[in-house]
Design an enzyme around this catalytic site. Sequence first.
Site, PDB file in Angstrom:
ATOM      1  CG  HIS A  39      50.493  -2.624  67.510  1.00  0.00           C
ATOM      2  ND1 HIS A  39      50.959  -3.777  68.111  1.00  0.00           N
ATOM      3  CD2 HIS A  39      49.454  -2.205  68.268  1.00  0.00           C
ATOM      4  CE1 HIS A  39      50.244  -4.028  69.181  1.00  0.00           C
ATOM      5  NE2 HIS A  39      49.311  -3.103  69.305  1.00  0.00           N
ATOM      6  CD  GLU A 150      37.627  -2.781  60.477  1.00  0.00           C
ATOM      7  OE1 GLU A 150      37.702  -3.960  60.068  1.00  0.00           O
ATOM      8  OE2 GLU A 150      37.055  -1.884  59.839  1.00  0.00           O
TER       9      GLU A 150
END
Length: 285
Positions: A39, A150
Amino acid sequence: MSIDIVRSVAELRARVRYWRDQGLTVALVPTMGALHQGHLSLVSAALERADRVVTSVFVNPSQFGPNEDFSRYPRQEERDAELLDGAGCHLLFAPTVAEMYPDGFATTIAVGGVSEGLCGTVRPGHFAGVATVVTKLLLQALPDLAVFGEKDYQQLAVIRRFARDLDIPAVILGVPTLREADGLAMSSRNAYMTAEERAIAPWLHRALQGVADGLRAGALAADLCPKAADGLLKAGFASVDYMEVRDAASLAPADRLDRPVRILVAARLGKTRLIDNIGAVPEGA
Ligand code: PAF
């Protein structure tokens, strides 16, 4: 700790408006919290491209199925706020469920095509829940840019699709997956695993690499994928939801490496469902 936390859409909008009035650009990083380095790499990518970065932390009930892990999903706002502060994020938006889904809420964003198959088959309603909450977040923050990992490759394709279809004027940026030293993709759900399961988990990435190597050697997905799935079961996975090769852009099924492809897998290890994916491109492409 100094990062500001806002919980209402009105406060978020006021802050973004204040920045806009100064001519600053704004990026949004939507998350469900339980933040890890993956993150924080999204936050870094956002900071490189925008003057101000808002990270949202909201465990979105509408994207969990009735038998999924909504109630046990890790919640650790204080730690998340510290990590975001250290990463240079400017604002944490942490709304309540009632703020996001007030009484009478009745709208769903349903995306066809890329939502179907893969996780869309195993988790009915999941991508409608994601599309609905991400649409709301984009309309609440009205960012120039929104950043996603992704690691959730199909989710990224779904978000790109509805952003284009609904003329949402934010650039959607995908950021490559961060991995542990042994190849395991970073995920908030990795915390669910026992030590024994954690030792088996890197086989997921190895299996993807095996399929990529096979494709590069000219083998067909139809031969490689079942073998790779079987290998995961032998390594100790309880079941494999899918192991598939898809066109990297459209997510249409692909049988060989005649264009850029994405190899995607979802498998269960004990009670934990893990997903991962890697790309492969034809030589010289
Ligand atoms: O990827 C996630 O964490 C979530 O699906 C998202 C995009 C924040 C929507 O709830």
